[in-house]
Design a protein around this motif. Structure first.
Motif, mmCIF file in Angstrom:
data_model
loop_
_atom_site.group_PDB
_atom_site.id
_atom_site.type_symbol
_atom_site.label_atom_id
_atom_site.label_comp_id
_atom_site.label_asym_id
_atom_site.label_seq_id
_atom_site.Cartn_x
_atom_site.Cartn_y
_atom_site.Cartn_z
ATOM 1 N N ILE A 274 0.734 -1.179 0.141
ATOM 2 C CA ILE A 274 0.063 -0.013 0.053
ATOM 3 C C ILE A 274 0.980 1.034 0.104
ATOM 4 O O ILE A 274 1.706 1.250 0.880
ATOM 5 C CB ILE A 274 -1.005 -0.116 1.172
ATOM 6 C CG1 ILE A 274 -1.683 -1.297 1.302
ATOM 7 C CG2 ILE A 274 -1.913 1.296 1.312
ATOM 8 C CD1 ILE A 274 -2.736 -1.460 -0.040
ATOM 9 N N GLY A 275 0.607 2.200 -1.073
ATOM 10 C CA GLY A 275 1.121 3.601 -0.734
ATOM 11 C C GLY A 275 0.850 4.452 0.109
ATOM 12 O O GLY A 275 -0.646 4.554 -0.121
ATOM 13 N N LEU A 276 1.574 4.939 0.945
ATOM 14 C CA LEU A 276 1.003 6.064 1.539
ATOM 15 C C LEU A 276 1.681 7.365 1.485
ATOM 16 O O LEU A 276 2.830 7.385 1.711
ATOM 17 C CB LEU A 276 1.185 5.513 3.321
ATOM 18 C CG LEU A 276 0.786 6.515 4.454
ATOM 19 C CD1 LEU A 276 -0.634 6.804 4.313
ATOM 20 C CD2 LEU A 276 0.998 5.685 5.656
ATOM 21 N N VAL A 277 0.963 8.450 1.221
ATOM 22 C CA VAL A 277 1.584 9.505 0.903
ATOM 23 C C VAL A 277 1.201 10.632 1.894
ATOM 24 O O VAL A 277 -0.282 10.566 1.931
ATOM 25 C CB VAL A 277 1.193 10.272 -0.327
ATOM 26 C CG1 VAL A 277 -0.324 10.120 -0.750
ATOM 27 C CG2 VAL A 277 1.968 11.572 -0.871
ATOM 28 N N VAL A 278 2.064 11.411 2.437
ATOM 29 C CA VAL A 278 1.787 12.179 3.781
ATOM 30 C C VAL A 278 2.572 13.573 3.563
ATOM 31 O O VAL A 278 3.696 13.572 2.946
ATOM 32 C CB VAL A 278 2.127 11.434 5.041
ATOM 33 C CG1 VAL A 278 3.658 11.099 5.033
ATOM 34 C CG2 VAL A 278 1.665 12.194 6.051
ATOM 35 N N ALA A 279 2.091 14.745 3.928
ATOM 36 C CA ALA A 279 2.602 16.033 3.887
ATOM 37 C C ALA A 279 3.039 16.697 5.206
ATOM 38 O O ALA A 279 4.145 17.523 5.255
ATOM 39 C CB ALA A 279 1.595 17.114 3.131
ATOM 40 N N MET B 134 6.809 10.960 0.901
ATOM 41 C CA MET B 134 6.413 12.621 1.476
ATOM 42 C C MET B 134 6.099 13.246 0.081
ATOM 43 O O MET B 134 6.566 13.038 -0.842
ATOM 44 C CB MET B 134 7.616 12.988 2.226
ATOM 45 C CG MET B 134 8.304 12.371 3.341
ATOM 46 S SD MET B 134 6.965 11.998 4.769
ATOM 47 C CE MET B 134 6.626 13.987 4.775
ATOM 48 N N SER B 135 5.360 14.257 0.341
ATOM 49 C CA SER B 135 4.949 15.113 -0.589
ATOM 50 C C SER B 135 4.720 16.341 0.005
ATOM 51 O O SER B 135 4.416 16.632 1.208
ATOM 52 C CB SER B 135 3.476 14.770 -1.100
ATOM 53 O OG SER B 135 3.049 15.608 -2.173
ATOM 54 N N GLY B 136 4.809 17.661 -0.822
ATOM 55 C CA GLY B 136 4.467 19.026 -0.453
ATOM 56 C C GLY B 136 2.867 19.179 -0.822
ATOM 57 O O GLY B 136 2.234 18.074 -1.274
ATOM 58 N N ASN B 137 2.422 20.314 -0.590
ATOM 59 C CA ASN B 137 0.911 20.261 -0.795
ATOM 60 C C ASN B 137 0.772 21.034 -2.119
ATOM 61 O O ASN B 137 -0.806 20.996 -2.615
ATOM 62 C CB ASN B 137 0.494 21.584 0.115
ATOM 63 C CG ASN B 137 -0.089 20.775 1.618
ATOM 64 O OD1 ASN B 137 -0.682 19.716 1.518
ATOM 65 N ND2 ASN B 137 0.390 21.343 2.534
ATOM 66 N N GLY C 95 -2.947 -0.301 -3.505
ATOM 67 C CA GLY C 95 -3.776 0.689 -2.976
ATOM 68 C C GLY C 95 -3.252 1.962 -2.513
ATOM 69 O O GLY C 95 -1.868 1.821 -2.324
ATOM 70 N N ILE C 96 -3.727 3.033 -2.407
ATOM 71 C CA ILE C 96 -3.254 4.020 -1.913
ATOM 72 C C ILE C 96 -3.888 4.883 -0.822
ATOM 73 O O ILE C 96 -5.279 5.090 -0.967
ATOM 74 C CB ILE C 96 -2.961 5.215 -3.125
ATOM 75 C CG1 ILE C 96 -1.996 4.724 -3.976
ATOM 76 C CG2 ILE C 96 -2.562 6.675 -2.494
ATOM 77 C CD1 ILE C 96 -1.760 5.765 -5.280
ATOM 78 N N ILE C 97 -3.409 5.249 0.103
ATOM 79 C CA ILE C 97 -3.953 6.269 1.452
ATOM 80 C C ILE C 97 -3.287 7.483 1.252
ATOM 81 O O ILE C 97 -1.962 7.478 1.404
ATOM 82 C CB ILE C 97 -3.606 5.474 2.785
ATOM 83 C CG1 ILE C 97 -4.430 4.272 2.753
ATOM 84 C CG2 ILE C 97 -4.098 6.403 3.776
ATOM 85 C CD1 ILE C 97 -4.178 3.447 3.950
#
Length: 337
Positions: free
Chosen positions: A66-71, A100-103, A122-124
Motif C-alpha cells: 500500500i502506498g501511503l503519501v503524507v505531507a 513524502m509530498s508537499g501540498n 492501493g493508496i492512502i
C-alpha cells in the motif's frame, strides 16, 4: 561464503513436500496443514530461505503493498496515525511504502506517479489532496484511493475524517460558555478541508450565538508560522481573551509565545484550545484543552474501506466522519455554570 539464493525447490526437497506446498505456506491467506507448515518453515530456517515477494507479485498480480503519501510528519498527529495504519495493514497481510509530498499539485502528482510505479494495490493519501486528473489515473490503473484526514469534492474518492465541522462548533460553545468576548482563530493551511470545516463550524456557531470572530491569523499547520501569527495577534493592546488554534502542534507553539515571549498567563488572560489531542497535549506543561481526533477509529475505517476496495473490487466511494470529544483541560477557562 556462497551468495547463491536458496530456491523454494530446495526447501521442498528438504521438507519432503511439493514446491506448491512451500508456496502456500509463504502466501498470506493460503491454506496448509499444521504438519506441512512446520516441515516447510523448519527447512526454510535451516537453509536460510526467504520467499521472493516481488516475484510472487508478478505471478499473482498483487504486490500486497500500500502506498501511503503524507505531507505533515512534523504534525504530532501523523507519526501516531502512520504507526496505527502500518500496524493495521500488516495484520491484513499488506506492507506500507511511505512517500513524502508537499501540498502543491505537482508535488503530489510526482509522489503518486512514483507510488504507481511500485505496482501498489492501493493508496492512502494522508493530509494531501488529489486533483481530478490524478484520481482518474489511479482509477484507470485499478488502484483504489482513500483519503485520510482530508476530503474533497470528487465522487470517486473515499475519505475518512473526524467530524471537523462539529468539532469547531464544540470549541465555540465551550469558549462562549466560559464567558469569552474577544475570541480569535489561528487557521491552518487554507487549502485543507480539515482547516475549512473546523473554521466554518467554529465561526458559524459564534455568529449563531451573537458573536463575531474578533481576530484571525494563519499558521498554515506550521509551528514557526503559528508563532508569528501569535505574535501578531497578541501584541495588540486589546488582544483576544481566547483563541482556537486549528491543530495542537500550532496551539503548543502559540502557548509558548503567549507565555514566554509576551508574558501573558494561560488561561487567566488568554484561553487556548487546539484540535487533535496528540500525546504532548496532556503534558502538565501545556495541559491543552482540545478536540480529540479518534485516530484508532479513523484508521480502522480507512483500512476497512481500502481492503474491501482491493479484495472485493468495490468501486462505490464512502465518506466517513467520526465524532471526537472535547478534552477539557487547564489551558482554557471553564464555565462556572
Amino acid at each position: 561464503m556462497s551468495t547463491q539464493k536458496i530456491t523454494s525447490m530446495e526447501v521442498a526437497k528438504l521438507a519432503g513436500v511439493s514446491q506448491s506446498a512451500v508456496s502456500r505456506v509463504f502466501t498470506p491467506g493460503a491454506s496448509s496443514s499444521k504438519k506441512t507448515n512446520e516441515l516447510v518453515r523448519k527447512a526454510a530456517a535451516e537453509l536460510g530461505y526467504r520467499p521472493n515477494v516481488l516475484a510472487r507479485s508478478l505471478i499473482t498480480g498483487k504486490s500486497r503493498m500500500i502506498g501511503l503519501v503524507v505531507a505533515y510528519l512534523d504534525n504530532y498527529f501523523y507519526p501516531e496515525a502512520l504507526e496505527l495504519l502500518s500496524s493495521a495493514l500488516q495484520k491484513k497481510g499488506y506492507h506500507v511504502l511511505i512517500f513524502m509530498s508537499g501540498n502543491k499539485e505537482g508535488d503530489i502528482a510526482d509522489a503518486v506517479d512514483e507510488i504507481l510505479d511500485y505496482q501498489v494495490d492501493g493508496i492512502i493519501a494522508a493530509s494531501v489532496s488529489m486533483s481530478s486528473d490524478l484520481a482518474k489515473r489511479c482509477t484507470s490503473a485499478g488502484v483504489p484511493v482513500v483519503l485520510f484526514n482530508r476530503t474533497q469534492d470528487d465522487d470517486r474518492l473515499s475519505a475518512v475524517t473526524s467530524d471537523n465541522f462539529q468539532g469547531g462548533q464544540k470549541v465555540a460553545r465551550f469558549l462562549l460558555a466560559g464567558g469569552h468576548k474577544r475570541i480569535g482563530y489561528i487557521a491552518g493551511w487554507e487549502g485543507a478541508s480539515t482547516q475549512r470545516d473546523r473554521e466554518k463550524g467554529f465561526t458559524e456557531e459564534l455568529v449563531r450565538n451573537g458573536q463575531e470572530l474578533y481576530a484571525r491569523e494563519v499558521g498554515n499547520f506550521n509551528s514557526d508560522e503559528a508563532r508569528q501569527a501569535a505574535r501578531t495577534m497578541f501584541s495588540k493592546q486589546n488582544f483576544p481573551d481566547a483563541v482556537f488554534v486549528a491543530n495542537d502542534a500550532m496551539a503548543i507553539a502559540v502557548i509558548d509565545v503567549i507565555r514566554f515571549e509576551l508574558g501573558l498567563q494561560v488561561p487567566e488572560q488568554v484561553s487556548v484550545v487546539g484540535y487533535d489531542d496528540v500525546p504532548i497535549s496532556s503534558w502538565p506543561a501545556y495541559d491543552l484543552t482540545t478536540v480529540r481526533q479518534p485516530a484508532n477509529r479513523m484508521v480502522a475505517e480507512t483500512v476497512s474501506i481500502l481492503i474491501e476496495s482491493i479484495e472485493n473490487k468495490t468501486t462505490t466511494a464512502r465518506r466517513v466522519e467520526i465524532d471526537g470529544p472535547l478534552m477539557v483541560r487547564g489551558s482554557a477557562k471553564i464555565s462556572d455554570k
